[in-house]
Design an enzyme around this catalytic site. Structure first.
Site, mmCIF file in Angstrom:
data_model
loop_
_atom_site.group_PDB
_atom_site.id
_atom_site.type_symbol
_atom_site.label_atom_id
_atom_site.label_comp_id
_atom_site.label_asym_id
_atom_site.label_seq_id
_atom_site.Cartn_x
_atom_site.Cartn_y
_atom_site.Cartn_z
ATOM 1 N N HIS A 42 0.840 -1.212 0.084
ATOM 2 C CA HIS A 42 -0.093 -0.127 -0.079
ATOM 3 C C HIS A 42 0.818 1.235 -0.043
ATOM 4 C CE1 HIS A 42 0.582 -0.287 4.373
ATOM 5 N NE2 HIS A 42 0.426 1.078 4.323
ATOM 6 N N ASP A 81 0.101 -7.723 1.187
ATOM 7 C CA ASP A 81 0.648 -6.285 1.344
ATOM 8 C C ASP A 81 2.044 -6.108 1.485
ATOM 9 O OD1 ASP A 81 0.233 -3.697 1.771
ATOM 10 O OD2 ASP A 81 0.118 -3.680 4.024
ATOM 11 N N SER A 131 4.902 2.549 7.750
ATOM 12 C CA SER A 131 4.549 1.598 6.794
ATOM 13 C C SER A 131 5.437 0.993 5.936
ATOM 14 C CB SER A 131 3.266 1.747 6.140
ATOM 15 O OG SER A 131 2.206 1.708 6.979
#
Length: 423
Positions: A168, A200, A279
């Site tokens: 993402h 992911d 992230s």
């Protein structure tokens, strides 16, 4: 009158014209008749006898100072000492001021702040196995991933520039706008090698060689309570390191944007502070080994873009991330692990209910049927369909897992050999 000891010659009158002995005056200390002393030779010459002088070359006696002689004045000596002291003090002060100015201590009012430089105590010297030592070792391998309008993190896994990050983070990236920056401030362009939206995980390649890769650990060996460090660029604050512990393992998570890909994790839960921008960054154990990829946080209220850390962060286990990344590098596509059955989600049935079982698939081969409820997978409790999907995808294709299930009122066990999705 005479005796044998005090004989005196009777006085005789001197011859006419001849001198004779004169009589001593009455108060003389000498014998009054000394001139008539029978033992004295009146014709012997008189002499003064002096003591002999000391022999030549003998010791010289110290001279006795004269107490009445005038003393020498000390005033000139005192004046010389005073002038010398003033000159020495002035020279020392001048040299001290010069050295202080050169050392930066005479700025402003000339007040020195803090103590002088001392040897660093051993307690302040960071050992390689300390948290500070781990941070120093890992930071050069952590990168900030910059995409148009977004920022994330990643970490180097090979010397020739492969970097693991979250899908993402780079899902909207173009090769022309993707770049990374390193802890030393240097930057480099990058390109996307491959992505796996469902896990992911994504791999990018940095246009730079000679990089320092991280050391990968074993995410199956961690335990609740283990200390961990989270690296990344939260809120665009690059080179940030936060500290926490493993709060839970195999925490199943379902995430994703509405209308987008649904992602499932059997995640490592931690209370290390993780925020937007973390992230894709590494979660590291106390030995400096990467054990997870920071991916998801939980927040109270607000949109995802406004979410902040509340001590609930989740990382993809590195064993899973490494396997997916290796597939992407080798083939350009990641394999997805499946059990060969469709499960019911959103239902609380005390397990994962199988809606359908693929013929000749792993579940069917193990004897499972539609309607069976799986309650445990490889020793982990399964409460619903989400748990089953997340736990299955944690394992590599070909893994053999023990399954406990319920068929009606009867409990049973089976061994299932998981497979890779052929789609």
């Amino acid at each position: 009158m005479t005796d044998g000891w005090n004989w005196r010659r009777p006085p005789t009158a001197p011859a006419s014209g001849a001198p004779g002995p004169a009589s001593p005056p009455p108060d003389s200390p000498w014998w009054s008749d000394a001139a008539a002393d029978p033992w004295r030779d009146p014709y012997a010459p008189s002499a003064v006898v002096l003591p002999p002088p000391p022999p030549t070359g003998g010791p010289v006696l110290d001279r006795v100072p004269d107490p009445d002689a005038p003393r020498r004045s000390l005033t000139p000596i005192l004046l010389i000492c005073l002038v010398t002291a003033l000159l020495a003090g002035g020279l020392g002060g001048t040299l001290g001021f010069v050295f202080a100015v050169r050392g930066g201590l005479a700025q402003g009012a000339g007040t020195q702040l803090g103590a002088g430089t001392q040897r660093v105590p051993e307690s302040a010297q960071r050992a390689p196995e300390s948290l500070a030592g781990v941070a120093e070792r890992v930071l050069p391998s952590v990168v900030t991933v910059r995409v148009t309008g977004a920022i994330g993190s990643g970490f180097v896994v090979s010397t020739d520039g492969y970097v693991i990050t979250n899908d993402h983070v780079v899902e909207d990236a173009d090769d022309d706008v993707l770049s990374v920056s390193f802890s030393d401030g240097s930057t480099a362009s990058a390109r996307v090698v491959g992505r796996d939206p469902e896990s992911d995980i994504a791999v990018i390649k940095v246009a730079k060689s000679g990089l320092t890769p991280v050391e990968l650990g074993d995410s199956d060996a961690i335990a609740v309570g283990d200390p961990v460090l989270a690296f990344g660029s939260p809120l665009a604050l690059v080179n940030t390191v936060t500290y926490g512990i493993v709060s839970a393992v195999d925490r199943t998570i379902e995430a994703g944007d509405p209308g987008g890909t649904t992602r499932y994790y059997a995640a490592i839960q931690t209370d290390a502070a993780v925020n937007q921008g973390n992230s894709g960054g590494p979660l590291v154990n106390a030995g400096g080994q990467v054990i997870g990829v920071n991916s998801v946080i939980r927040s109270v209220g607000g949109a995802d873009t406004e979410a902040g850390n509340i001590g609930l962060a989740f990382a993809i286990p590195i064993n899973q991330a490494k396997r997916v990344a290796q597939d992407i590098i080798d083939t350009g596509k990641a394999r997805r692990t499946v059990i060969g059955a469709e499960v019911v989600t959103g239902e609380t049935a005390g397990g994962a209910r199988l809606r359908a079982v693929e013929p000749a698939g792993p579940a069917s081969t193990a004897g499972l049927k539609s309607g069976d409820v799986i309650t445990k997978l490889d020793g982990h409790i399964v409460e619903d369909g989400t748990d089953l999907i997340a736990l299955v995808r944690k394992h590599a294709p070909g893994s053999v897992v023990a399954v406990e299930y319920r068929r009606g009122t009867r409990a049973a066990n089976a061994s299932v050999t998981l497979a890779a999705d052929t789609n």
